[in-house]
Design an enzyme around this catalytic site. Structure first.
Site, PDB file in Angstrom:
ATOM      1  N   ARG A 179      -7.059  -8.024  -2.774  1.00  0.00           N
ATOM      2  CA  ARG A 179      -5.941  -7.662  -1.892  1.00  0.00           C
ATOM      3  C   ARG A 179      -6.040  -8.335  -0.527  1.00  0.00           C
ATOM      4  O   ARG A 179      -5.701  -7.751   0.502  1.00  0.00           O
ATOM      5  CB  ARG A 179      -5.839  -6.142  -1.742  1.00  0.00           C
ATOM      6  N   SER A 229       0.608   1.495  -5.347  1.00  0.00           N
ATOM      7  CA  SER A 229      -0.702   2.100  -5.079  1.00  0.00           C
ATOM      8  C   SER A 229      -0.887   2.246  -3.574  1.00  0.00           C
ATOM      9  O   SER A 229      -0.804   1.265  -2.830  1.00  0.00           O
ATOM     10  CB  SER A 229      -1.819   1.241  -5.663  1.00  0.00           C
ATOM     11  N   GLU A 299      -3.831   0.655   1.168  1.00  0.00           N
ATOM     12  CA  GLU A 299      -3.304  -0.638   0.723  1.00  0.00           C
ATOM     13  C   GLU A 299      -1.971  -0.905   1.403  1.00  0.00           C
ATOM     14  O   GLU A 299      -1.551  -2.040   1.547  1.00  0.00           O
ATOM     15  CB  GLU A 299      -3.136  -0.627  -0.802  1.00  0.00           C
TER      16      GLU A 299
END
Length: 306
Positions: A179, A229, A299
């Site tokens: 990420r 998410s 996130e």
């Protein structure tokens, strides 16, 4: 605000026909469907307009917030006293770049690019079919799902660096990790990216995409606004399992709720504000840390006035 007034006037002169909006609700441009107004939003029609806006902003000392599909953003309720540069879905052409390689503009929805690849009998992007972001955003955060990540398919990325110079980076030069990428600091503006795929059977490709989409519908709360998410995967754990193990499914603050279908998702269950979502995320992180010793990292990117 005076600087933005001057910026608007400058853009109207420099880029005739450019769509500009004042006090544009960011709730219309994020998948969470929350966020106050952006003082000034530019919606370029193509890469030429995108470049003109970005360069004009930097000459004026403004650092625009670049938004694709808004699928990983949580924008403050008070809005943004800033220039927002919206790339999706307009800046998103697709073209073939040699054998098994496609190039697309940063604004193209990732799901659309996956469909374009399938139509050309190219395999490798099936995992991306259900990811709600744009290609540019997916490159920034090395988006992934079901065992696939953008770092596995990105061949090159074209971007405008902090000095206003055009740069082309190979996939290796993008420094991808979980990420994260070289673009995560937000100083570079992605213009396009090319993906290197492999020949495949069209029926098998579509079948895999349909299978993954069915899994998403079965397991994820796709009928509610969310940013996917909410937390990154902690080393050695799964965020959803930790949250569910702490009995937090269904926990609610105002209109924000930990999904009862998938504990890894915070959803807008109706009328949620940014403050509701942030407060709920804080409560989840605090409880999980207290009970498991694992610290969850968001996130989702929280954005306030810049």
């Amino acid at each position: 605000m005076r600087k933005l007034d001057a910026m608007e006037a400058r853009l109207r002169r420099a880029v005739p026909g450019l769509e500009l909006r004042r006090d544009e609700p960011m709730s219309r441009h994020t998948t969470f469907r929350v966020g106050g107004p952006a003082a000034l939003m530019a919606l370029p029609r193509d890469e030429g307009e995108l470049l003109a806006v970005a360069r004009a902003a930097r000459r004026a000392g403004l650092d625009p917030l670049v938004v694709g599909n808004g699928s990983n953003l949580l924008v403050d309720d008070g809005g943004l006293d800033a220039l927002v540069l919206k790339t999706a879905p307009r800046v998103g052409r697709v073209k073939e770049m040699g054998e098994n390689t496609l190039e697309a503009g940063a604004g193209i929805p990732l799901a659309q690019l996956a469909m374009e690849a399938a139509a050309r009998a190219l395999t490798g992007l099936e995992f991306a079919h259900g990811i709600p972001g744009s290609l540019g955003g997916a490159a920034v955060m090395n988006a992934g799902a079901y065992g696939g990540e953008m770092c596995q398919v990105i061949d090159q990325v074209r971007a405008l660096d902090e000095a206003g110079q055009m740069r082309t980076l190979t996939g290796q030069e993008c420094c991808f990790s979980y990420r994260h990428s070289i673009f995560s600091q937000g100083e570079w503006l992605i213009l396009s990216a090319s993906v290197r795929l492999a020949p495949g059977d069209p029926a098998a490709i579509r079948g895999q995409m349909e299978q993954l989409m069915a899994r998403r519908r079965q397991k994820q709360p796709l009928d509610y606004p969310s940013a996917g998410s909410t937390f990154k995967r902690p080393a050695g754990h799964f965020a959803a399992a930790l949250i569910e193990g702490c009995g937090l499914k269904g926990l609610r603050v105002g209109g924000a709720q930990v999904s009862e279908k998938h504990a890894g998702f915070v959803i807008n269950a109706g009328g949620a504000t940014c403050r509701d979502i942030l407060t709920l995320m804080d409560q989840v992180r605090e409880r999980v840390f207290r009970e498991t010793g694992v610290e969850l990292e968001p996130e989702v990117k929280y954005v306030k006035s810049i």
